[in-house]
Motif scaffolding. Structure first.
Motif, PDB file in Angstrom:
ATOM      1  N   LEU A 172       1.671  -0.426  -9.462  1.00  0.00           N
ATOM      2  CA  LEU A 172       1.117  -1.089  -8.277  1.00  0.00           C
ATOM      3  C   LEU A 172       1.224  -0.185  -7.053  1.00  0.00           C
ATOM      4  CD1 LEU A 172       2.487  -4.728  -8.754  1.00  0.00           C
ATOM      5  CD2 LEU A 172       0.204  -3.837  -9.315  1.00  0.00           C
ATOM      6  N   HIS A 173       2.331   0.539  -6.921  1.00  0.00           N
ATOM      7  CA  HIS A 173       2.506   1.456  -5.797  1.00  0.00           C
ATOM      8  C   HIS A 173       1.434   2.549  -5.814  1.00  0.00           C
ATOM      9  CE1 HIS A 173       4.508   3.797  -2.716  1.00  0.00           C
ATOM     10  NE2 HIS A 173       4.412   4.854  -3.510  1.00  0.00           N
ATOM     11  N   VAL A 174       1.194   3.141  -6.974  1.00  0.00           N
ATOM     12  CA  VAL A 174       0.180   4.193  -7.102  1.00  0.00           C
ATOM     13  C   VAL A 174      -1.193   3.661  -6.687  1.00  0.00           C
ATOM     14  CG1 VAL A 174      -1.128   5.533  -8.824  1.00  0.00           C
ATOM     15  CG2 VAL A 174       1.367   5.570  -8.839  1.00  0.00           C
ATOM     16  N   LEU A 175      -1.471   2.399  -7.015  1.00  0.00           N
ATOM     17  CA  LEU A 175      -2.776   1.811  -6.722  1.00  0.00           C
ATOM     18  C   LEU A 175      -2.854   1.210  -5.317  1.00  0.00           C
ATOM     19  CD1 LEU A 175      -3.467   0.100 -10.149  1.00  0.00           C
ATOM     20  CD2 LEU A 175      -4.419   2.258  -9.295  1.00  0.00           C
ATOM     21  N   GLY A 176      -1.757   1.274  -4.565  1.00  0.00           N
ATOM     22  CA  GLY A 176      -1.774   0.703  -3.212  1.00  0.00           C
ATOM     23  C   GLY A 176      -1.718  -0.810  -3.213  1.00  0.00           C
ATOM     24  N   LEU A 177      -1.124  -1.380  -4.250  1.00  0.00           N
ATOM     25  CA  LEU A 177      -0.966  -2.830  -4.358  1.00  0.00           C
ATOM     26  C   LEU A 177       0.510  -3.164  -4.254  1.00  0.00           C
ATOM     27  CD1 LEU A 177      -3.347  -3.437  -7.405  1.00  0.00           C
ATOM     28  CD2 LEU A 177      -3.856  -3.874  -4.998  1.00  0.00           C
ATOM     29  N   GLN A 178       0.820  -4.413  -3.948  1.00  0.00           N
ATOM     30  CA  GLN A 178       2.211  -4.826  -3.882  1.00  0.00           C
ATOM     31  C   GLN A 178       2.387  -6.180  -4.543  1.00  0.00           C
ATOM     32  OE1 GLN A 178       3.059  -4.911   0.314  1.00  0.00           O
ATOM     33  NE2 GLN A 178       2.504  -7.040   0.521  1.00  0.00           N
ATOM     34  N   LEU A 179       3.571  -6.401  -5.042  1.00  0.00           N
ATOM     35  CA  LEU A 179       3.947  -7.670  -5.636  1.00  0.00           C
ATOM     36  C   LEU A 179       4.737  -8.427  -4.585  1.00  0.00           C
ATOM     37  CD1 LEU A 179       4.020  -9.331  -8.279  1.00  0.00           C
ATOM     38  CD2 LEU A 179       6.199  -8.217  -8.767  1.00  0.00           C
ATOM     39  N   THR A 180       4.317  -9.645  -4.274  1.00  0.00           N
ATOM     40  CA  THR A 180       4.974 -10.446  -3.253  1.00  0.00           C
ATOM     41  C   THR A 180       5.427 -11.757  -3.858  1.00  0.00           C
ATOM     42  OG1 THR A 180       3.511  -9.501  -1.583  1.00  0.00           O
ATOM     43  CG2 THR A 180       4.665 -11.515  -0.984  1.00  0.00           C
TER      44      THR A 180
END
Length: 84
Positions: free
Chosen positions: A61-69
């Motif tokens: 997710l970090h590589v793709l610019g996404l985050q888990l919230t």
């Protein structure tokens, strides 16, 4: 069709695949950048629950610019649409 025990992962799988495609990256490229194997990326995008490791998922997710919230709510998993 997804198996019932993994159907809740579908939104996550679709979001990861859509973002990877939007960035023009292959599964192999994401796996190298995230420090995991390409099979893991395939499994994430396929919603395979048994093989998911949270630490590796967070790297992807970090590589793709996404985050888990995490937030209070009644949904098992909810994927927000990107802001325009």
């Amino acid at each position: 069709m997804a198996r019932p025990e993994t159907s809740w992962l579908r939104p996550l799988a679709e979001a990861v695949r859509a973002q990877r495609t939007k960035l023009g990256l292959t599964q192999q490229e994401v796996s190298v950048l995230a420090g995991c194997g390409p099979v893991f990326i395939y499994d994430v995008e396929s919603g395979k629950k048994a093989t998911l490791r949270l630490d590796k998922l967070l790297d992807v997710l970090h590589v793709l610019g996404l985050q888990l919230t995490l937030e209070p709510g009644q949904h098992r998993l909810r994927v927000s649409e990107p802001a325009s």
